[in-house]
Design a protein around this motif. Structure first.
Motif, mmCIF file in Angstrom:
data_model
loop_
_atom_site.group_PDB
_atom_site.id
_atom_site.type_symbol
_atom_site.label_atom_id
_atom_site.label_comp_id
_atom_site.label_asym_id
_atom_site.label_seq_id
_atom_site.Cartn_x
_atom_site.Cartn_y
_atom_site.Cartn_z
ATOM 1 N N GLY A 1 0.829 -1.203 0.000
ATOM 2 C CA GLY A 1 0.000 0.000 0.000
ATOM 3 C C GLY A 1 0.864 1.254 0.000
ATOM 4 N N ILE A 2 0.538 2.212 0.857
ATOM 5 C CA ILE A 2 1.316 3.454 0.884
ATOM 6 C C ILE A 2 2.725 3.243 1.431
ATOM 7 C CG2 ILE A 2 -0.725 4.917 1.102
ATOM 8 C CD1 ILE A 2 0.069 5.325 4.059
ATOM 9 N N PHE A 3 2.986 2.065 1.982
ATOM 10 C CA PHE A 3 4.308 1.758 2.518
ATOM 11 C C PHE A 3 5.155 0.924 1.555
ATOM 12 C CE2 PHE A 3 1.358 2.130 6.116
ATOM 13 C CZ PHE A 3 1.895 3.258 6.705
ATOM 14 N N ALA B 1 7.688 1.466 -3.876
ATOM 15 C CA ALA B 1 7.436 2.404 -4.979
ATOM 16 C C ALA B 1 6.864 3.724 -4.463
ATOM 17 C CB ALA B 1 6.479 1.779 -5.989
ATOM 18 N N ALA B 2 6.072 3.661 -3.385
ATOM 19 C CA ALA B 2 5.441 4.859 -2.837
ATOM 20 C C ALA B 2 6.258 5.493 -1.709
ATOM 21 C CB ALA B 2 4.042 4.506 -2.314
ATOM 22 N N TRP B 3 7.024 4.694 -1.006
ATOM 23 C CA TRP B 3 7.762 5.145 0.169
ATOM 24 C C TRP B 3 9.134 4.471 0.151
ATOM 25 C CZ3 TRP B 3 7.269 3.775 5.945
ATOM 26 C CH2 TRP B 3 7.415 4.903 6.740
ATOM 27 N N GLY C 1 7.369 12.174 8.201
ATOM 28 C CA GLY C 1 6.793 13.467 7.828
ATOM 29 C C GLY C 1 6.408 13.561 6.363
ATOM 30 N N LEU C 2 6.871 12.637 5.559
ATOM 31 C CA LEU C 2 6.557 12.652 4.128
ATOM 32 C C LEU C 2 5.228 11.979 3.808
ATOM 33 C CD1 LEU C 2 10.116 11.816 2.798
ATOM 34 C CD2 LEU C 2 9.018 14.060 2.894
ATOM 35 N N LEU C 3 4.654 11.290 4.789
ATOM 36 C CA LEU C 3 3.370 10.617 4.570
ATOM 37 C C LEU C 3 2.206 11.567 4.817
ATOM 38 C CD1 LEU C 3 3.953 7.162 6.248
ATOM 39 C CD2 LEU C 3 3.692 7.608 3.830
ATOM 40 N N ASP C 4 1.056 11.180 4.345
ATOM 41 C CA ASP C 4 -0.181 11.929 4.548
ATOM 42 C C ASP C 4 -0.437 12.096 6.046
ATOM 43 O OD1 ASP C 4 -2.773 12.893 4.697
ATOM 44 O OD2 ASP C 4 -3.640 11.357 3.417
ATOM 45 N N PRO D 1 -3.301 7.128 10.195
ATOM 46 C CA PRO D 1 -3.414 6.914 11.639
ATOM 47 C C PRO D 1 -2.120 6.497 12.318
ATOM 48 C CG PRO D 1 -4.535 5.156 10.473
ATOM 49 C CD PRO D 1 -4.107 6.174 9.438
ATOM 50 N N LEU D 2 -1.127 6.051 11.550
ATOM 51 C CA LEU D 2 0.151 5.686 12.172
ATOM 52 C C LEU D 2 0.901 6.938 12.496
ATOM 53 C CD1 LEU D 2 1.428 2.638 10.121
ATOM 54 C CD2 LEU D 2 0.271 2.654 12.287
#
Length: 115
Positions: free
Chosen positions: A77-79, A82-84, A107-110, A114-115
């Motif tokens: 997913g967002i982790f 490719a994304a992170w 700090g680069l994540l949305d 919730p994490l």
């Protein structure tokens, strides 16, 4: 052995969940230090949920927290890389001394994550 006994005694009295989750949520470490037969993904989910409820003094954790922990553990997913891209981020966010503060990577994540 007296030093080891002292460390074990202090560890028993410490808030182990907090230390375990702090290491797990360090994107430079994640679950790499943990034996998955002792601490499987579900253990991290339970720890995160308990700490969230305790720290924020709420009745339940956010609906997406468990799924985010699972994705974070599996690096999907967002982790996903490719994304992170943790290794690229680590290299580009290094301080002058060569270290990288994991909070800068987070700090680069949305901010709604919730994490």
């Amino acid at each position: 052995t007296s030093i080891i006994n002292s460390i074990e005694k202090r560890w028993e009295r410490a808030d182990q969940d907090l230390f375990i989750l702090a290491l797990f949520l360090n994107p430079l470490i994640n679950a790499n230090l943990f034996n998955s037969s002792v601490l499987p993904p579900g253990a991290f989910m339970g720890i995160a949920r308990r700490l969230y409820i305790c720290v924020f003094k709420v009745d339940d954790s956010p609906a997406g927290l468990i799924g985010q922990i699972y994705d974070y553990h599996r690096r999907t997913g967002i982790f996903a890389s490719a994304a992170w891209p943790i290794n690229d981020l680590k290299d580009s966010l290094k301080d002058k001394d060569g270290s990288c503060d994991p909070l800068r990577i987070w700090g680069l994540l949305d901010p709604e994550n919730p994490l």
